[in-house]
Design a protein around this motif. Structure first.
Motif, PDB file in Angstrom:
ATOM      1  N   LEU A  45       0.844  -1.190   0.000  1.00  0.00           N
ATOM      2  CA  LEU A  45       0.000   0.000   0.000  1.00  0.00           C
ATOM      3  C   LEU A  45       0.881   1.243   0.000  1.00  0.00           C
ATOM      4  CD1 LEU A  45      -3.128   0.426   0.229  1.00  0.00           C
ATOM      5  CD2 LEU A  45      -2.732   0.961   2.634  1.00  0.00           C
ATOM      6  N   GLY A  46       0.577   2.199  -0.894  1.00  0.00           N
ATOM      7  CA  GLY A  46       1.368   3.418  -0.991  1.00  0.00           C
ATOM      8  C   GLY A  46       1.091   4.383   0.149  1.00  0.00           C
ATOM      9  N   GLU A  47       1.969   5.361   0.312  1.00  0.00           N
ATOM     10  CA  GLU A  47       1.811   6.344   1.391  1.00  0.00           C
ATOM     11  C   GLU A  47       0.520   7.141   1.241  1.00  0.00           C
ATOM     12  OE1 GLU A  47       3.393   6.818   4.073  1.00  0.00           O
ATOM     13  OE2 GLU A  47       5.217   5.645   3.826  1.00  0.00           O
ATOM     14  N   ASP A  48       0.205   7.565   0.012  1.00  0.00           N
ATOM     15  CA  ASP A  48      -1.018   8.338  -0.199  1.00  0.00           C
ATOM     16  C   ASP A  48      -2.249   7.485   0.090  1.00  0.00           C
ATOM     17  OD1 ASP A  48       0.496  10.503  -0.926  1.00  0.00           O
ATOM     18  OD2 ASP A  48       0.226  10.227  -3.083  1.00  0.00           O
ATOM     19  N   GLN A  49      -2.207   6.237  -0.340  1.00  0.00           N
ATOM     20  CA  GLN A  49      -3.326   5.330  -0.070  1.00  0.00           C
ATOM     21  C   GLN A  49      -3.481   5.089   1.431  1.00  0.00           C
ATOM     22  OE1 GLN A  49      -1.593   2.307  -2.575  1.00  0.00           O
ATOM     23  NE2 GLN A  49      -3.360   2.369  -3.958  1.00  0.00           N
ATOM     24  N   THR A  50      -2.355   4.969   2.121  1.00  0.00           N
ATOM     25  CA  THR A  50      -2.386   4.743   3.565  1.00  0.00           C
ATOM     26  C   THR A  50      -3.071   5.897   4.283  1.00  0.00           C
ATOM     27  OG1 THR A  50      -0.365   3.410   3.497  1.00  0.00           O
ATOM     28  CG2 THR A  50      -0.949   4.398   5.617  1.00  0.00           C
ATOM     29  N   GLN A  51      -2.713   7.121   3.923  1.00  0.00           N
ATOM     30  CA  GLN A  51      -3.320   8.278   4.567  1.00  0.00           C
ATOM     31  C   GLN A  51      -4.800   8.387   4.215  1.00  0.00           C
ATOM     32  OE1 GLN A  51      -1.900  10.203   6.982  1.00  0.00           O
ATOM     33  NE2 GLN A  51      -4.031  10.834   7.187  1.00  0.00           N
ATOM     34  N   ALA A  52      -5.137   8.081   2.956  1.00  0.00           N
ATOM     35  CA  ALA A  52      -6.536   8.117   2.549  1.00  0.00           C
ATOM     36  C   ALA A  52      -7.358   7.102   3.338  1.00  0.00           C
ATOM     37  CB  ALA A  52      -6.650   7.843   1.048  1.00  0.00           C
ATOM     38  N   LEU A  53      -6.787   5.951   3.601  1.00  0.00           N
ATOM     39  CA  LEU A  53      -7.473   4.916   4.373  1.00  0.00           C
ATOM     40  C   LEU A  53      -7.691   5.364   5.818  1.00  0.00           C
ATOM     41  CD1 LEU A  53      -8.635   2.083   4.345  1.00  0.00           C
ATOM     42  CD2 LEU A  53      -6.328   1.184   4.727  1.00  0.00           C
ATOM     43  N   ARG A  54      -6.686   5.987   6.403  1.00  0.00           N
ATOM     44  CA  ARG A  54      -6.839   6.505   7.767  1.00  0.00           C
ATOM     45  C   ARG A  54      -7.945   7.558   7.841  1.00  0.00           C
ATOM     46  NH1 ARG A  54      -0.339   6.993   8.183  1.00  0.00           N
ATOM     47  NH2 ARG A  54       0.082   4.950   9.123  1.00  0.00           N
ATOM     48  N   ASP A  55      -7.948   8.463   6.887  1.00  0.00           N
ATOM     49  CA  ASP A  55      -8.973   9.506   6.872  1.00  0.00           C
ATOM     50  C   ASP A  55     -10.364   8.903   6.674  1.00  0.00           C
ATOM     51  OD1 ASP A  55      -6.957  11.367   7.181  1.00  0.00           O
ATOM     52  OD2 ASP A  55      -6.886  11.914   5.054  1.00  0.00           O
ATOM     53  N   ALA A  56     -10.445   7.866   5.836  1.00  0.00           N
ATOM     54  CA  ALA A  56     -11.733   7.227   5.558  1.00  0.00           C
ATOM     55  C   ALA A  56     -12.276   6.504   6.780  1.00  0.00           C
ATOM     56  CB  ALA A  56     -11.580   6.254   4.387  1.00  0.00           C
ATOM     57  N   LEU A  57     -11.409   5.893   7.551  1.00  0.00           N
ATOM     58  CA  LEU A  57     -11.841   5.242   8.789  1.00  0.00           C
ATOM     59  C   LEU A  57     -12.447   6.271   9.744  1.00  0.00           C
ATOM     60  CD1 LEU A  57      -8.841   2.811   9.345  1.00  0.00           C
ATOM     61  CD2 LEU A  57     -11.236   2.106   9.093  1.00  0.00           C
ATOM     62  N   ASP A  58     -11.801   7.418   9.868  1.00  0.00           N
ATOM     63  CA  ASP A  58     -12.328   8.485  10.729  1.00  0.00           C
ATOM     64  C   ASP A  58     -13.699   8.939  10.242  1.00  0.00           C
ATOM     65  OD1 ASP A  58     -10.043   8.471  12.300  1.00  0.00           O
ATOM     66  OD2 ASP A  58      -9.074  10.088  11.182  1.00  0.00           O
ATOM     67  N   ALA A  59     -13.825   9.129   8.932  1.00  0.00           N
ATOM     68  CA  ALA A  59     -15.079   9.627   8.375  1.00  0.00           C
ATOM     69  C   ALA A  59     -16.197   8.599   8.525  1.00  0.00           C
ATOM     70  CB  ALA A  59     -14.885   9.986   6.900  1.00  0.00           C
ATOM     71  N   ALA A  60     -15.894   7.327   8.288  1.00  0.00           N
ATOM     72  CA  ALA A  60     -16.911   6.281   8.412  1.00  0.00           C
ATOM     73  C   ALA A  60     -17.365   6.127   9.857  1.00  0.00           C
ATOM     74  CB  ALA A  60     -16.357   4.965   7.877  1.00  0.00           C
ATOM     75  N   HIS A  61     -16.437   6.248  10.779  1.00  0.00           N
ATOM     76  CA  HIS A  61     -16.806   6.180  12.198  1.00  0.00           C
ATOM     77  C   HIS A  61     -17.759   7.310  12.568  1.00  0.00           C
ATOM     78  CE1 HIS A  61     -16.056   7.710  16.353  1.00  0.00           C
ATOM     79  NE2 HIS A  61     -16.450   6.482  16.626  1.00  0.00           N
ATOM     80  N   ALA A  62     -17.443   8.510  12.128  1.00  0.00           N
ATOM     81  CA  ALA A  62     -18.247   9.683  12.484  1.00  0.00           C
ATOM     82  C   ALA A  62     -19.613   9.674  11.811  1.00  0.00           C
ATOM     83  CB  ALA A  62     -17.498  10.958  12.103  1.00  0.00           C
ATOM     84  N   ALA A  63     -19.760   8.928  10.723  1.00  0.00           N
ATOM     85  CA  ALA A  63     -20.984   8.978   9.922  1.00  0.00           C
ATOM     86  C   ALA A  63     -22.144   8.195  10.522  1.00  0.00           C
ATOM     87  CB  ALA A  63     -20.694   8.455   8.517  1.00  0.00           C
ATOM     88  N   ASP A  64     -21.892   7.283  11.460  1.00  0.00           N
ATOM     89  CA  ASP A  64     -22.960   6.425  11.971  1.00  0.00           C
ATOM     90  C   ASP A  64     -22.784   6.240  13.478  1.00  0.00           C
ATOM     91  OD1 ASP A  64     -24.755   4.377  12.604  1.00  0.00           O
ATOM     92  OD2 ASP A  64     -24.517   3.406  10.653  1.00  0.00           O
ATOM     93  N   ALA A  65     -23.455   7.092  14.237  1.00  0.00           N
ATOM     94  CA  ALA A  65     -23.307   7.074  15.694  1.00  0.00           C
ATOM     95  C   ALA A  65     -23.863   5.790  16.303  1.00  0.00           C
ATOM     96  CB  ALA A  65     -24.001   8.293  16.304  1.00  0.00           C
ATOM     97  N   GLU A  66     -24.952   5.245  15.751  1.00  0.00           N
ATOM     98  CA  GLU A  66     -25.539   4.032  16.306  1.00  0.00           C
ATOM     99  C   GLU A  66     -24.615   2.834  16.091  1.00  0.00           C
ATOM    100  OE1 GLU A  66     -28.030   1.428  18.244  1.00  0.00           O
ATOM    101  OE2 GLU A  66     -27.941   3.613  18.248  1.00  0.00           O
ATOM    102  N   ARG A  67     -23.999   2.765  14.924  1.00  0.00           N
ATOM    103  CA  ARG A  67     -23.027   1.695  14.659  1.00  0.00           C
ATOM    104  C   ARG A  67     -21.840   1.808  15.610  1.00  0.00           C
ATOM    105  NH1 ARG A  67     -21.076   1.778   8.729  1.00  0.00           N
ATOM    106  NH2 ARG A  67     -19.983   3.630   9.457  1.00  0.00           N
ATOM    107  N   ALA A  68     -21.342   3.009  15.797  1.00  0.00           N
ATOM    108  CA  ALA A  68     -20.234   3.220  16.722  1.00  0.00           C
ATOM    109  C   ALA A  68     -20.610   2.799  18.136  1.00  0.00           C
ATOM    110  CB  ALA A  68     -19.797   4.680  16.693  1.00  0.00           C
ATOM    111  N   ARG A  69     -21.864   3.087  18.534  1.00  0.00           N
ATOM    112  CA  ARG A  69     -22.310   2.689  19.869  1.00  0.00           C
ATOM    113  C   ARG A  69     -22.346   1.171  19.988  1.00  0.00           C
ATOM    114  NH1 ARG A  69     -26.068   0.483  22.390  1.00  0.00           N
ATOM    115  NH2 ARG A  69     -27.206   0.100  20.453  1.00  0.00           N
TER     116      ARG A  69
END
Length: 274
Positions: free
Chosen positions: A216-240
């Protein structure tokens, strides 16, 4: 076209949790795909049997491992560290966690209300390469062991859920269960804790890391980290449901703590759980 696989196998403690993790993974990868061409991704269910070959795959876009194989068994030299989940569970502090020390009700009634009082009993342990089930318990027991032994026997169960069942049924007397697994199981199946008593917790350690192939490239790695943050924030019930507070960015060196825990037990003459 580049082809990848992804899975989150470590906290699929019930079908409901497995579906929630799969949903989080799918949403994360969808966000990545909108900002970065990652090619074709197959989301897999938790692999059966040994996980080390899965974690070592060159086409691994995202998975989760345990700190023991990551640091002690050398996986850190073969993968990228992506992030470490932060959980809302008793025993967790930020991206750190502990194991719950638990005993069967039968052992409790016979006086096993401290770890020291568990001398000569049967321990249940999920696997020999688990930090939470083996390494943390070994570290806790090491100061109490005599001539390299503390328990009469060890029952290898294959999973934390199976360890809980062994304690609840009286098939084993004492064990250490990842505090996140403990909390998730209690949320969904509190009846499984009938016949089980808690007597403490193990030392704190860095949580279970999310990893990817070094392909996995550096840019892809950072994009994946950012996407995890965004997906977590998008669904509070799932996170709960997942007791997930977010993701931390730990340095790989942080996991040296888990190796230090293993070494401390060995230095006290207790290199194996027995």
């Amino acid at each position: 076209m580049t082809r990848w696989i992804a899975s989150l196998p470590m906290y699929n403690v019930t079908p409901q949790h497995a579906a929630a993790w799969r949903s989080l993974l799918s949403d994360s990868l969808g966000i990545v795909a909108r900002s970065f061409d990652i090619g074709d991704v197959t989301i897999e269910n938790a692999p059966e049997g040994e996980l080390m070959p899965h974690w070592r795959r060159e086409d691994l876009l995202l998975s989760q491992t345990c700190g023991f194989p990551y640091r002690v068994l050398g996986l850190a030299n073969e993968v990228r560290l992506i992030a470490t989940p932060i959980f809302d569970a008793p025993g967790c502090e930020g991206p750190r966690y502990r194991s719950v020390l638990a005993v069967s009700s039968q052992a409790w009634e016979r006086g096993a209300k401290t770890l020291e009082a568990c001398r000569g009993l049967c321990a249940a342990c999920n696997s020999a390469d688990s930090h939470s089930g083996m390494n943390a318990l070994r570290h806790a027991v090491a100061p109490l062991a005599r001539e390299g032994r503390f328990f009469a026997s060890v029952l290898w169960t294959g999973s934390h859920a199976a360890t809980l069942r062994a304690l609840a049924s009286g098939a084993a007397d004492v064990g250490a269960i990842d505090c996140v697994t403990f909390a998730l199981l209690h949320d969904s199946h509190p009846e499984r804790f009938d016949g089980v008593q808690t007597i403490g917790m193990t030392a704190s350690a860095p949580g279970l890391p999310l990893i990817a192939s070094r392909a996995l490239g550096e840019d892809q790695t950072q994009a994946l980290r950012d996407a995890l943050d965004a997906a977590h924030a998008a669904d509070a019930e799932r996170a709960r449901t997942l007791r997930l507070r977010g993701f931390a960015r730990l340095r790989g060196e942080t996991y040296a703590e888990i190796e230090a825990i293993a070494n401390a037990a060995a230095q006290q003459g207790y290199p194996e759980l027995r």
